[in-house]
Design an enzyme around this catalytic site. Sequence first.
Site, mmCIF file in Angstrom:
data_model
loop_
_atom_site.group_PDB
_atom_site.id
_atom_site.type_symbol
_atom_site.label_atom_id
_atom_site.label_comp_id
_atom_site.label_asym_id
_atom_site.label_seq_id
_atom_site.Cartn_x
_atom_site.Cartn_y
_atom_site.Cartn_z
ATOM 1 N N ASP A 1 0.823 -1.233 0.000
ATOM 2 C CA ASP A 1 0.000 0.000 0.000
ATOM 3 C C ASP A 1 0.846 1.267 0.000
ATOM 4 O O ASP A 1 0.632 2.160 -0.818
ATOM 5 C CB ASP A 1 -1.068 -0.012 1.121
ATOM 6 C CG ASP A 1 -0.546 -0.104 2.550
ATOM 7 O OD1 ASP A 1 0.682 -0.271 2.741
ATOM 8 O OD2 ASP A 1 -1.382 -0.017 3.474
ATOM 9 N N GLY B 1 -2.882 -8.176 14.309
ATOM 10 C CA GLY B 1 -2.737 -7.893 12.885
ATOM 11 C C GLY B 1 -4.075 -7.837 12.179
ATOM 12 O O GLY B 1 -4.160 -8.001 10.964
ATOM 13 N N LEU B 2 -5.162 -7.609 12.923
ATOM 14 C CA LEU B 2 -6.497 -7.540 12.320
ATOM 15 C C LEU B 2 -7.027 -6.103 12.332
ATOM 16 O O LEU B 2 -8.223 -5.875 12.167
ATOM 17 C CB LEU B 2 -7.462 -8.489 13.047
ATOM 18 C CG LEU B 2 -7.033 -9.961 13.058
ATOM 19 C CD1 LEU B 2 -8.056 -10.814 13.811
ATOM 20 C CD2 LEU B 2 -6.868 -10.504 11.640
ATOM 21 N N ASP C 1 -5.753 -0.495 5.716
ATOM 22 C CA ASP C 1 -6.624 -0.961 6.794
ATOM 23 C C ASP C 1 -7.892 -0.121 6.900
ATOM 24 O O ASP C 1 -9.006 -0.651 7.013
ATOM 25 C CB ASP C 1 -5.872 -0.930 8.131
ATOM 26 C CG ASP C 1 -4.566 -1.702 8.060
ATOM 27 O OD1 ASP C 1 -4.422 -2.530 7.145
ATOM 28 O OD2 ASP C 1 -3.701 -1.466 8.909
#
Length: 402
Positions: free
Chosen positions: A38, A137-138, A185
């Site tokens: 990204d 990591g979510l 995210d």
Amino acid sequence: MTDIRDDVTIGFTAVFGHEPDGLWSAPGRVNLIGEHTDYNLGFVLPFAIDRRTVVGVGLRDDRMLRVASTFADELVEISLDALAALTPEDAGRELSGWSAYVLGVAWALGLDEFGGDLAAVPGLELFIDSDVPVGAGLSSSAAIESAVALALNDVWQLGLERPALARVGQRAENVAVGAPTGIMDQSASLLGVRDHAVFLDCRSLEGQVVPLGLDEAGIVVLVIDTGVKHSHATGGYGERRAACERGAAAMGVESLRDVSVADLPRARELLDDVTYRRVAHVVTENQRVLDTVDTLRGVGSDEGSPSGPLAIGELLDASHRSMRDDFEISVPELDLAVEVAVEAGAIGARMTGGGFGGAAIALVKLDDLSRVQVAVDNAFSEHGFSAPDTFVVRASDGAARN
Ligand code: GLA
């Protein structure tokens, strides 16, 4: 979900003495593929998950922001005037702890680039709860930022579109929290659609949703949270980002988005071994995202060649190898989870998120689910690692009122 909403209403009422005027929520995310692409202006393919952060909001008749949560036993207060006066350096220094994610969003909404003028908006009371696991990591942080950004945009009637709200959340993360992360995210959390992944071009910021087709194929996404905690505000994440920028500069391009797989032999001649391997990961990962999207959509492949989610396993496996060997952001627990899941019958598996800990995902046929879970549990115990937390996630809708 209902539970968290109830908890927020109860918690809000206990702290502020009246019910909230409204509830907003936003999900965490799993990245199916496209890691560390990204901020290199490449491609990502995350999806929003069925774990959410809920924020209850009440309007005040003064200019105070008062923020409480289930994360810590504290009420954080600041006036909108004091917040608006913070320079980025001040914001980084003075906003800290869990409330930096909340106040960082309010601060970012006041920046010129978001048309922000907080001089006339009313103060607010906010109460937050979440069932997105922290440090796995979510994207528990993006879930807070996205829920708060959507809520403030609504109650302050700022009229920003979701892609702009994603940038607001990213700015909060970069400046107030101090983590040099990309746009993935917050975009997943704001743009997610049930049973779909979000295919985002991080240069144009154009997003498209791609059907995952998991139910039709009889497969699920299993999250294996290793419990190894990471932080992107320190160390490895920023170093990887710097290596990518070094590589792009040495190749004479603005970002690694402008380097293709065909350019890699030239990159190998120009770059030192470590920088080359960092670049090789990003460049091949961009291609794997495009290949995954084509495979899911069943386009671009030869007539009769496999398509749909059952056919993306090798792309997931290759992504993990690239992160383990070239980008070097995996840890032994993640490697073990991925290896054992695939051995036990998963279609494909990879670590997900920024790395240095957190979770892996495995694409698993429903029939194989318990075999994979048991195999991973046993392997962790044999290696003396703490028991992982394994659970299935569904691709869900993004941030919403209620
Ligand atoms: C973290 C960051 C994202 C992205 C991933 C790696 O989740 O917040 O912006 O860079 O790591 O793909």
